[in-house]
Motif scaffolding. Structure first.
Motif, short mmCIF file in Angstrom:
data_model
loop_
_atom_site.label_atom_id
_atom_site.label_comp_id
_atom_site.label_asym_id
_atom_site.label_seq_id
_atom_site.Cartn_x
_atom_site.Cartn_y
_atom_site.Cartn_z
N THR A 41 5.05 0.16 -4.96
CA THR A 41 4.34 -0.01 -6.20
C THR A 41 4.62 -1.55 -6.73
O THR A 41 3.85 -2.14 -7.16
CB THR A 41 4.81 0.93 -6.98
N SER A 93 0.81 -1.15 0.15
CA SER A 93 0.17 0.16 -0.04
C SER A 93 0.95 1.18 -0.03
O SER A 93 0.40 2.58 0.02
CB SER A 93 -0.79 0.11 1.17
N LEU A 95 3.51 4.25 -1.05
CA LEU A 95 3.38 4.84 -2.56
C LEU A 95 4.82 5.07 -3.28
O LEU A 95 4.75 5.30 -4.15
CB LEU A 95 2.93 6.32 -2.24
N HIS A 96 5.97 4.39 -2.55
CA HIS A 96 7.24 4.51 -3.28
C HIS A 96 7.36 3.24 -4.15
O HIS A 96 6.39 2.41 -4.16
CB HIS A 96 8.28 4.52 -2.08
#
Length: 399
Positions: free
Chosen positions: A50, A43, A45-46
């Motif tokens: 991903t 979950s 974002l980096h």
């Protein structure tokens, strides 16, 4: 002298695949590598997060493809028990009407049966349908039991103790005629052994568990037909479209999807081999006077429609099952009694009692579960040692 007396290690034959199957070697390697390389939270974002999410989504697409479903119909869970509870409680808690009713069979796995009983204690009306001597419910009984308050029908695909196949397609067609009712199927023992046409089945929710088909423990899934809404069991994040909160176990999910792919690729040959083994073991058991077969009989050439290929259940009436289990273990044969969830219970099998058997027979049952590693030669070894052990035992005196 025996091999034990000489200190020679005896080969062990594992016949408890219904409780858990060994992880496939390639699946172990995959999971190990992923645990080293992809430890980020999916979950996040980096980039690492991903990449982990991409792996999970590829695995979701793979599971969907193997099950004949759409990717957005796959919800990852911790296994069969959670999936069953999510399906049943998720439907009941989502239904807005005040009066609610659910229908199950008398031979469901504990994760369905006890879940339904828990809901009954909360005030939810419960109908438990009877089964015949083979352990099958009559679809007409489902039709008769449905009422306007009914929210869910839950019937397992393959019984985890006897291997009996329920008439899922017939029940699905009945449930489809009642637009307000959802149909849940516990498919844990069926996947890779008994076919399912997801789109034609009439099933709304279908449970799978990774460690029953060569994947890791603690991973499972629930197929949720598009348009079916569930209330989540867990409060938390928005993972799995808000249905199942919690950080995704990406290495486990990918490993489970790989195990499912390998299982489904070899399912036709597996079925042929296992049905032959099942037939042979039934012949051996039938020839031992002290033993009686339980569940669907292979007579009449109907075994592929009424019995799964990988399970044989028999009883030694009057004999405590753990005695036979431990004697077989000394001979290198590992089997079980009832389901693993209930194996330490001294109570008679609820499933066999529901099939009309007496307490002696229901208390003395043994379950044999085949795996991919077994052959007809292995069944002959099992038979020889079973005959030897039974010959050395006498029924315990009834207290």
């Amino acid at each position: 002298m025996t091999s034990h007396e000489w200190g020679i290690a005896m080969k062990t034959y594992y016949y408890d695949h219904c409780a858990s199957s060994p992880m496939l070697p390639t699946v172990v390697e995959t999971m190990s590598e992923l645990m080293k390389l992809h430890y980020a939270n999916a979950s996040a974002l980096h980039r690492s997060g991903t990449e982990a999410m991409k792996l999970a989504e590829r695995a979701r697409a793979s599971v969907a493809e193997r099950m004949g479903a759409d990717s957005d119909e796959v919800v990852f869970t911790s296994g069969g028990t959670e999936s069953n509870n999510l399906a049943i409680k998720g439907i009941v808690d989502k239904v807005a009407r005040p009066a609610k009713h659910i229908i199950i069979s008398a031979v469901e796995h504990a994760s369905v049966y006890e879940c339904a009983r828990q809901l009954e204690a909360r005030g939810i009306a419960l109908t438990v349908l009877p089964v015949d001597s083979l352990g099958r419910i009559d679809p007409d009984d489902v039709q008769k039991a449905i009422r306007k308050e009914t929210a869910l029908v839950s019937v397992m695909h393959v019984n985890n103790e006897t291997g009996t196949i329920q008439p899922i397609a017939d029940i699905g067609q009945i449930v489809k005629r009642h637009g307000h009712v959802r149909f849940h199927v516990d498919g844990v023992q069926a996947i890779g052994k008994v076919p399912l046409d997801w789109h034609k089945s009439g099933v709304d929710l279908y449970t799978g568990s990774g460690h029953k088909f060569g994947g890791p423990k603690g991973l499972g899934f629930l197929l949720v037909r598009n348009g079916v809404e569930l209330a989540p069991l867990l409060s938390g994040g928005s993972q799995e479209n808000g249905v199942r909160a919690g950080t995704l176990n990406v290495p486990g999910i990918v490993a489970m999807s790989q195990a499912l792919r390998l299982t489904m690729e070899g399912r036709q040959e597996r079925r042929r081999t296992m049905y032959a083994m099942r037939q042979r073991l039934q012949e051996i058991v039938s020839a031992i006077p002290e033993l009686v077969l339980n569940g669907a009989d292979a007579a009449g050439g109907k075994q592929e429609t009424i019995a799964a290929p990988h399970i044989v259940n028999f009883s030694y009436p009057g004999m405590r099952p753990e005695v036979l289990i431990h004697m077989l273990e000394k001979e290198g044969i590992l089997v079980s009694t009832q389901s693993a969830c209930s194996s330490k219970s001294l109570k008679p099998s609820r499933v066999l009692l529901a099939m009309g058997h007496d307490a002696d027979r229901a208390s003395g049952s043994i379950r044999v579960g085949f795996g991919d590693e077994h052959s007809l030669e292995d069944i002959e070894v099992l038979g020889e040692r079973l005959i030897k052990v039974v010959a050395g035992l006498k029924p315990l005196e009834r207290k």
